[in-house]
Design a protein around this motif. Structure first.
Motif, PDB file in Angstrom:
ATOM      1  N   ARG A   1      -5.077  -2.878   6.119  1.00 52.57           N
ATOM      2  CA  ARG A   1      -4.679  -3.154   4.549  1.00 52.57           C
ATOM      3  C   ARG A   1      -4.452  -1.573   4.117  1.00 52.57           C
ATOM      4  O   ARG A   1      -5.181  -0.692   4.113  1.00 52.57           O
ATOM      5  N   LEU A   2      -2.963  -1.995   3.763  1.00 47.02           N
ATOM      6  CA  LEU A   2      -2.343  -0.440   3.052  1.00 47.02           C
ATOM      7  C   LEU A   2      -2.284  -0.320   1.795  1.00 47.02           C
ATOM      8  O   LEU A   2      -1.296  -1.673   1.028  1.00 47.02           O
ATOM      9  N   ARG A   3      -1.985   0.505   1.595  1.00 44.03           N
ATOM     10  CA  ARG A   3      -1.869   0.898   0.444  1.00 44.03           C
ATOM     11  C   ARG A   3      -0.029   1.454   0.350  1.00 44.03           C
ATOM     12  O   ARG A   3       0.373   2.444   1.077  1.00 44.03           O
ATOM     13  N   ASP A   4       1.060   1.157  -0.990  1.00 42.73           N
ATOM     14  CA  ASP A   4       2.401   1.553  -0.940  1.00 42.73           C
ATOM     15  C   ASP A   4       2.502   1.529  -2.553  1.00 42.73           C
ATOM     16  O   ASP A   4       1.696   1.686  -3.451  1.00 42.73           O
ATOM     17  N   LEU A   5       3.491   2.211  -2.250  1.00 43.73           N
ATOM     18  CA  LEU A   5       3.887   3.389  -3.682  1.00 43.73           C
ATOM     19  C   LEU A   5       3.953   1.577  -4.313  1.00 43.73           C
ATOM     20  O   LEU A   5       3.929   0.799  -4.530  1.00 43.73           O
ATOM     21  N   PRO A   6       3.317   2.283  -6.712  1.00 47.66           N
ATOM     22  CA  PRO A   6       3.000   1.001  -7.586  1.00 47.66           C
ATOM     23  C   PRO A   6       4.241   0.678  -7.844  1.00 47.66           C
ATOM     24  O   PRO A   6       5.262   1.227  -7.463  1.00 47.66           O
TER      25      PRO A   6
ATOM     26  N   ALA B   1       3.180  20.606  -4.508  1.00 40.62           N
ATOM     27  CA  ALA B   1       3.472  21.832  -5.979  1.00 40.62           C
ATOM     28  C   ALA B   1       2.335  21.014  -6.581  1.00 40.62           C
ATOM     29  O   ALA B   1       2.158  21.807  -7.499  1.00 40.62           O
ATOM     30  N   LEU B   2       0.891  20.445  -6.409  1.00 37.80           N
ATOM     31  CA  LEU B   2      -0.249  20.732  -7.751  1.00 37.80           C
ATOM     32  C   LEU B   2      -1.605  21.012  -7.030  1.00 37.80           C
ATOM     33  O   LEU B   2      -2.713  21.324  -7.383  1.00 37.80           O
ATOM     34  N   ALA B   3      -1.556  20.397  -5.203  1.00 40.93           N
ATOM     35  CA  ALA B   3      -2.890  20.773  -4.459  1.00 40.93           C
ATOM     36  C   ALA B   3      -3.649  19.845  -4.523  1.00 40.93           C
ATOM     37  O   ALA B   3      -3.171  19.005  -4.978  1.00 40.93           O
ATOM     38  N   GLY B   4      -4.721  19.915  -5.334  1.00 38.84           N
ATOM     39  CA  GLY B   4      -5.907  18.552  -5.092  1.00 38.84           C
ATOM     40  C   GLY B   4      -6.163  18.763  -6.439  1.00 38.84           C
ATOM     41  O   GLY B   4      -5.514  17.355  -6.928  1.00 38.84           O
ATOM     42  N   ARG B   5      -6.977  19.254  -7.654  1.00 42.96           N
ATOM     43  CA  ARG B   5      -7.190  18.486  -8.878  1.00 42.96           C
ATOM     44  C   ARG B   5      -5.999  18.002  -9.671  1.00 42.96           C
ATOM     45  O   ARG B   5      -5.792  16.869 -10.054  1.00 42.96           O
TER      46      ARG B   5
ATOM     47  N   ARG C   1      -4.931  14.533 -10.624  1.00 45.94           N
ATOM     48  CA  ARG C   1      -4.829  13.935 -11.812  1.00 45.94           C
ATOM     49  C   ARG C   1      -2.470  13.319 -12.209  1.00 45.94           C
ATOM     50  O   ARG C   1      -2.713  12.125 -13.068  1.00 45.94           O
ATOM     51  N   LEU C   2      -2.182  13.856 -11.430  1.00 37.99           N
ATOM     52  CA  LEU C   2      -1.231  13.094 -11.559  1.00 37.99           C
ATOM     53  C   LEU C   2      -1.014  11.806 -10.421  1.00 37.99           C
ATOM     54  O   LEU C   2      -0.655  11.163 -10.798  1.00 37.99           O
ATOM     55  N   ALA C   3      -1.629  11.783  -9.419  1.00 35.83           N
ATOM     56  CA  ALA C   3      -1.204  11.043  -8.578  1.00 35.83           C
ATOM     57  C   ALA C   3      -2.263   9.484  -9.317  1.00 35.83           C
ATOM     58  O   ALA C   3      -1.299   8.615  -9.639  1.00 35.83           O
ATOM     59  N   ALA C   4      -3.140  10.106 -10.076  1.00 39.20           N
ATOM     60  CA  ALA C   4      -3.144   8.692 -10.832  1.00 39.20           C
ATOM     61  C   ALA C   4      -2.598   7.784 -11.961  1.00 39.20           C
ATOM     62  O   ALA C   4      -2.571   6.670 -12.459  1.00 39.20           O
ATOM     63  N   GLN C   5      -2.148   8.722 -12.744  1.00 36.70           N
ATOM     64  CA  GLN C   5      -1.403   8.972 -13.551  1.00 36.70           C
ATOM     65  C   GLN C   5       0.497   7.670 -13.208  1.00 36.70           C
ATOM     66  O   GLN C   5       0.455   7.085 -13.782  1.00 36.70           O
TER      67      GLN C   5
ATOM     68  N   LEU D   1      -5.108  14.774  -1.108  1.00 38.74           N
ATOM     69  CA  LEU D   1      -3.921  14.893  -0.599  1.00 38.74           C
ATOM     70  C   LEU D   1      -4.284  17.092  -0.135  1.00 38.74           C
ATOM     71  O   LEU D   1      -3.083  16.394   0.567  1.00 38.74           O
ATOM     72  N   LEU D   2      -5.093  17.519  -0.150  1.00 35.39           N
ATOM     73  CA  LEU D   2      -5.202  18.415   0.849  1.00 35.39           C
ATOM     74  C   LEU D   2      -5.320  17.771   2.133  1.00 35.39           C
ATOM     75  O   LEU D   2      -5.018  18.740   2.589  1.00 35.39           O
TER      76      LEU D   2
END
Length: 424
Positions: free
Chosen positions: A61-66, A121-125, A129-133, A143-144
């Motif tokens: 099961r592979l997740r891809d770009l939305p 670019a933004l590291a962890g937290r 948040r950006l990845a969720a958006q 991410l880390l």
């Protein structure tokens, strides 16, 4: 919802010829593509022998770009082939999909690259948040891990090496950053700002001819031990900084030579008797007293010229409270704070509290009530704070676990920060 498979083949697997789309379904905000390998066989990674004999199958099961604000999942059927070579240590091997995803990965290569960019670019937290958006839905540790898995860039040893320190946590943790002055790029990051790591780095990277460094003695010693033939110079910033400090110290030391000019061009004469003239300030003791005296004189001189306190703070680069402290002090000696214990309204009643505490009365409420009954001007917080000092910490108390901030600025946190600096 079912769709045409050739369309999805050209859209999702563009340039990937070894994958065949069997079905596509969209439901509950997720697009799911069912695919399988289309090759007749594969080459064994152990011995290099081609095999087309299938041992079994399993699903990845592979997740891809939305896609169009919807999640995208690929259900890939993978075959395991039997290696027919008797000398090969592998009995079976999985069908490779190198261009689609790495072995054992749960993300496609495209999504993995996107997560790497967000992590850098933004590291962890903040990155999570950006990845969720963006619809990725990756956690901070994911991410880390993507950042730490990236290889370090390979740089050649620079001819002109820049050496300076920077604060990971100001006032507590400092590291050393090495840059190529000619290329203006970061070469490496050392965990401390001591001489040993710098000397070891220079020994393992010969060829440095000029070391443009900070004026710290540890860097001078490290450069001398690691590259004795290199020329050590100071960088432009520290030259200007040293010159500015020297000029400011010189002007402050000779400000007594300056007098406000009179209309006649003569110095004003003090006609008061000697008994009424103010006595000279006490002689400064130590470098700290000299700095206080020079700063006090500088602030009052600028106030006499008509500058506001905020303008003085901006001009000198000081905090407003610092300027106010010098401006409100009539003498420079008043700016030296003595380390005296601050008095409290509870001081006259501390012996009584200590005696009652020794007798076994440890209730803060009861002790505060007894003092209030005697018309003592104390508060509950004063009594509680003093009783807390009397109680003290238990001798066998276990150490507190490290906080998240302490773990971040530990050894693993340094290497994560180093990785992000090198890959920018």
């Amino acid at each position: 919802m079912q769709t045409d498979a050739p369309f999805w083949k050209s859209l999702v697997f563009d340039g990937i010829d070894d994958v065949e789309v069997e079905a596509v379904a969209a439901a509950f905000g997720t697009v799911e593509v069912v695919a399988r390998g289309r090759t007749a066989g594969a080459t064994c990674p152990g011995c290099g022998r081609f095999s087309g004999q299938v041992h079994d199958r399993y699903q990845r099961r592979l997740r891809d770009l939305p896609l169009a604000d919807q999640g995208f999942v690929i259900r890939l059927t993978v075959r395991r082939f039997i290696c027919g070579s008797e000398d090969c240590p592998r009995r079976t091997f999985a069908e490779p999909f190198a261009r689609l995803a790495a072995p054992h990965a749960r993300f496609t290569t495209r999504l993995n690259h996107a997560l790497e960019r967000v992590g850098l670019a933004l590291a962890g937290r903040a990155g999570a948040r950006l990845a969720a958006q963006l619809g990725f839905g990756a956690g901070r540790m994911t991410l880390l891990r993507r950042v730490m898995a990236l290889p370090d860039p390979r740089f050649s040893t620079p001819r002109v090496l820049g050496v300076d320190d920077f604060a990971i946590r100001r006032g507590q943790t400092y590291s050393t950053i090495l840059t190529s002055v000619q290329d203006r790029r970061v070469v490496d990051v050392l965990p401390t700002r001591e001489a040993g790591p710098l000397a070891a780095w220079l020994v393992h990277h010969p060829g440095v001819e000029i070391i443009c460094r900070d004026r710290a003695g540890a860097y001078a010693e490290g450069a001398r031990r690691g590259a004795p033939g290199a020329l050590q110079v100071a960088d432009r910033f520290h030259l200007w900084q040293g010159l500015g400090r020297a000029v400011e110290t010189c002007v402050a030391a000779h400000r007594d030579c300056l007098r406000n000019p009179t209309p006649s061009g003569l110095l004003p004469q003090d006609t008061r008797p000697a008994s009424d003239r103010p006595q000279n300030d006490e002689a400064p003791v130590g470098r700290r007293a000299e700095r206080k005296k020079a700063a006090h004189a500088l602030v009052h001189e600028m106030l006499a010229q008509g500058h506001s306190r905020r303008a003085i703070a901006r001009h000198l680069g000081w905090g407003l409270n610092t300027v106010l402290r010098y401006a409100n002090a009539a003498r420079w000696q008043d700016t030296i704070r003595e380390n005296r214990p601050r008095s409290s309204r509870l001081d006259p009643y501390k012996p009584y509290l200590e005696r009652r505490f020794a007798e076994g009365c440890t209730s803060v409420t009861r002790l505060h009530g007894e003092l209030v009954a005697e018309q003592a001007p104390v508060t509950y917080g004063m009594v509680r704070a003093h009783i807390a000092t009397l109680r003290g910490a238990p001798s066998a108390a276990p150490p507190r676990p490290p906080t998240v901030r302490q773990q971040l600025y530990g050894r693993a946190g340094f290497y994560l920060l180093r990785k992000m600096i090198l890959l920018q």
